[in-house]
Design a protein around this motif. Structure first.
Motif, PDB file in Angstrom:
ATOM      1  N   ASP A   1       0.787  -1.233   0.000  1.00  0.00           N
ATOM      2  CA  ASP A   1       0.000   0.000   0.000  1.00  0.00           C
ATOM      3  C   ASP A   1       0.817   1.281   0.000  1.00  0.00           C
ATOM      4  O   ASP A   1       0.343   2.315  -0.483  1.00  0.00           O
ATOM      5  CB  ASP A   1      -0.941   0.016   1.217  1.00  0.00           C
ATOM      6  N   PHE A   2       2.021   1.250   0.572  1.00  0.00           N
ATOM      7  CA  PHE A   2       2.737   2.508   0.783  1.00  0.00           C
ATOM      8  C   PHE A   2       4.124   2.579   0.151  1.00  0.00           C
ATOM      9  O   PHE A   2       4.737   3.646   0.155  1.00  0.00           O
ATOM     10  CB  PHE A   2       2.881   2.777   2.290  1.00  0.00           C
ATOM     11  N   SER A   3       4.632   1.479  -0.378  1.00  0.00           N
ATOM     12  CA  SER A   3       6.027   1.494  -0.825  1.00  0.00           C
ATOM     13  C   SER A   3       6.158   1.876  -2.295  1.00  0.00           C
ATOM     14  O   SER A   3       5.213   1.739  -3.085  1.00  0.00           O
ATOM     15  CB  SER A   3       6.680   0.133  -0.589  1.00  0.00           C
ATOM     16  N   ASN A   4       7.353   2.301  -2.662  1.00  0.00           N
ATOM     17  CA  ASN A   4       7.656   2.582  -4.058  1.00  0.00           C
ATOM     18  C   ASN A   4       8.231   1.366  -4.782  1.00  0.00           C
ATOM     19  O   ASN A   4       8.641   1.453  -5.934  1.00  0.00           O
ATOM     20  CB  ASN A   4       8.618   3.771  -4.174  1.00  0.00           C
ATOM     21  N   SER A   5       8.291   0.208  -4.086  1.00  0.00           N
ATOM     22  CA  SER A   5       8.752  -1.048  -4.709  1.00  0.00           C
ATOM     23  C   SER A   5       7.992  -2.216  -4.089  1.00  0.00           C
ATOM     24  O   SER A   5       8.562  -3.003  -3.322  1.00  0.00           O
ATOM     25  CB  SER A   5      10.261  -1.217  -4.527  1.00  0.00           C
TER      26      SER A   5
END
Length: 664
Positions: free
Chosen positions: A559-563
């Motif tokens: 939900d929140f990561s860039n990877s």
């Protein structure tokens, strides 16, 4: 190792370990005390039993003597400790000198191999095993219990030796004191044999040991069923780890008989064996009523309650901690109190908070400050909702959930620095300190945040402010070098002034926590399986994360990561699990061993330690004009492969005939 050629008299033993023992007042038959007469009565046998534990107390249950606490990049301190507690001192911060790259074979730091250390303890354990059946006023059930407790203790001594030195000498039975020197010159055994011996001792002990909750109060500082199961699991866990499992650096390392001391190829199945042992240990802990410390309701704030759970997870007041798998009674000496070094030094004119025992000269490094997650449970450079590029800029906090934890918008303007004329010399709060996970606020005291010390204190760290240095230069006196303080390991309901090095409470040293077993389970299964799964990898990791007040690992990364793909593969989860280790067990001595176990210490421990400009009188100068941290300690050195194992003392090598570790 050259075993002593005579059995030390009981008076010498007592002078070393049992000062004040009542039985010294007893006059033995014919005025001669021997091993045989010592083991006639329960009272004297018990004193011998206690003496077997004394080495563990000093070398493991001490933040000073245990090199793992100060030997990595977690903490920063200056010249004061290094000059005040040199090697010749009874209490030496060995870890600092190891971290500085000053380890040596002539007189090694953290040396527990020497004859007067752990091998003496092992010899005393063996004597106990040989003699305990001769005690006439003990029931067999009690004898069996004491033997089991000491078998686990002996296994612990072997384990500590193994993770420092690798292949060790195994003393299954003491050699006769009159034997020839050649008979006493044992060879180092292959690492797999060392592991098998430790596991065997734990298995034998576990057949007899009760759960911790079922032990008499007077014996709660000795091994229990849970503690022995955890030690067995840790041993197998280390055996599966890169340092001992197919490490190419040691492919040609042999003992003097020509036997290879390390396996030449990795055995992936060792991870499965370790994982199963960890699962067994967790089940035993749960069956004994253990669980993570959580559920505090002292505050109206959920965040502050979570911070209390985190705080109390590492504290052993009056031996009460449902998460503590193994606790040790530490030495109660001034220098051994963690709070003496970490709690802030306040001016003597500060009548509300000054404590002459608190020097505040051990502080967390910027690397550790940045190690902690964001509020979403992600690394600060992986959270797409957190502005990593502007972390060294000033910002403001408006979310009410952080009230009394971080200065809210406007509050930071209420503090004036006497060194700077006018008002509004504080323009905000460093963005690095905002929207971080609860463990950050529970473990780290950062500028313009709050630190509960009996009352809620605002941390003001600029030069001349309450927490800041009062000096105009970097000195050789106790001084905080980074502008951060370590909260972990201290009680927030006790004011700094009331903290005393002579405390009425009985504070146990927690050697193993249940959270450690959960992380071991996640790591072991992740290394064994081709891809992480919920039951074996995510679930145990999430046990720790939920208590820490952050989302489950799958949710956070999805939900929140860039990877988001990182959480789905073995390599990505390996990094995630390792960072979880670094955070959950920050300042508890685990990173020292983990970096070696993972074979990445050379990558991590050759960098200068960073902090802020503690001589800065306002935000601009303190934060280096927002250009990033500055070097505050540069003497760092780790040489691979040499430093992955401790050296044997060079004289010991010559006497005993044991081969030296590679590179030394």
């Amino acid at each position: 190792i050259l075993i002593m050629k005579y059995i030390v008299s009981i008076l010498m033993i007592c002078s070393l370990f049992l000062t004040g023992c009542d039985y010294l007042d007893m006059v033995p038959e014919n005025d001669i005390e021997t091993i045989e007469t010592i083991f006639e009565k329960r009272e004297q046998a018990e004193e011998w039993f206690k003496s077997c534990h004394s080495y563990l107390i000093k070398e493991v249950a001490s933040v000073v003597m245990n090199p793992a606490y100060a030997g990595t990049d977690e903490i920063v301190t200056g010249q004061y400790i290094r000059q005040t507690y040199p090697l010749s001192n009874v209490y030496c911060w060995d870890g600092l000198f190891i971290g500085d790259g000053l380890q040596m074979s002539q007189s090694p730091y953290g040396d527990i191999w020497q004859t007067s250390q752990f091998y003496t303890a092992i010899r005393y354990c063996n004597i106990f095993f040989e003699q305990i059946e001769k005690v006439y006023n003990m029931k067999q059930e009690e004898k069996d219990l004491w033997v089991a407790e000491l078998k686990a203790l002996k296994a612990h001594y072997y384990f500590e030796l193994m993770r420092r030195y690798g292949p060790i000498v195994l003393i299954n039975k003491n050699v006769d004191a009159n034997a020839d020197v050649e008979e006493m010159q044992f060879v180092r055994r292959p690492i797999e044999e060392c592991v098998d011996t430790i596991v065997s001792l734990c298995d034998q002990a576990m057949k007899v040991l009760p759960h911790w909750a079922n032990k008499e109060i007077s014996r709660q500082g000795y091994y229990s069923l849970e503690a022995a199961a955890a030690l067995k699991a840790k041993t197998l866990f280390y055996a599966a780890s890169p340092i001992f499992n197919g490490n190419p650096m040691y492919n040609n390392f042999k003992n003097r008989q020509g036997e290879l001391l390390f396996p030449t190829a990795e055995n992936k199945d060792k991870w499965r064996i370790a994982a199963e042992a960890v699962e067994e240990a967790i089940k035993i802990c749960k069956d004994g009523g253990m669980g993570l410390v959580e559920g505090n309701k002292s505050y109206a704030s959920n965040l502050r309650n979570t911070m209390l759970d985190i705080e109390y997870s590492v504290l052993g007041q009056d031996w009460k901690n449902q998460e503590a798998v193994f606790m040790i009674r530490p030495e109660y000496t001034n220098v051994n109190f963690w709070h003496s070094w970490t709690l802030p030094y306040f001016k003597s004119s500060d009548l509300d908070d000054y404590n002459a025992d608190c020097m505040g000269c051990i502080s967390p490094s910027i690397k550790m400050v940045e190690m902690y997650y964001t509020e979403n449970g992600l690394p600060i450079n992986a959270d797409k909702t957190w502005n990593y590029d502007k972390r060294y800029q000033l910002s403001q906090e408006t979310n009410g959930k952080y009230k009394d934890v971080v200065m809210m918008v406007g509050e930071e303007y209420n503090f004036r620095n006497p060194y700077v004329s006018g008002t509004n010399n504080t323009k905000g709060i460093l963005a690095l300190h905002l929207r971080r996970e609860p463990r950050f606020y529970a473990h780290i005291a950062a500028d313009r945040c709050y630190w509960t010390r009996g009352k809620n204190l605002a941390v003001t760290a600029y030069q001349g402010e309450k927490f800041g240095t009062q000096s105009t230069s970097i000195t050789t006196l106790p001084q905080n070098l980074t502008g951060y303080w370590i909260k972990k390991g201290t009680y927030s309901n006790v004011s700094t002034k009331e903290y005393s090095t002579v405390d009425n409470r009985e504070e146990a040293f927690i050697e193993t926590r249940l959270a450690e077993l959960y992380l071991m389970k996640a790591e072991a299964w992740n290394e064994y399986l081709t891809a992480p799964d919920k039951e074996h990898v995510y679930a145990p990791l999430n046990e720790v994360r939920r208590r820490a007040g952050i989302p489950d690992v799958e949710v956070a990364w999805a939900d929140f990561s860039n990877s988001p793909e990182k959480v789905t593969n073995q390599a990505g989860m390996r990094e995630i699990i390792r960072q979880e280790w670094n955070i959950e067990f920050a300042f508890e001595g685990r990173r020292f061993w983990n970096l070696r176990r993972w074979l990445i210490a050379a990558e991590e421990l050759n960098s200068s330690l960073l902090g802020w400009n503690i001589l800065g009188k306002d935000a601009d100068s303190f934060y280096n004009n927002y250009a990033g941290p500055v070097v505050v300690w540069s003497q760092r050195k780790f040489v691979a492969p040499r430093d992955y194992l401790f050296p044997l003392e060079s004289e010991e090598v010559m006497i005993s005939g044991c081969v030296q570790n590679p590179g030394w």
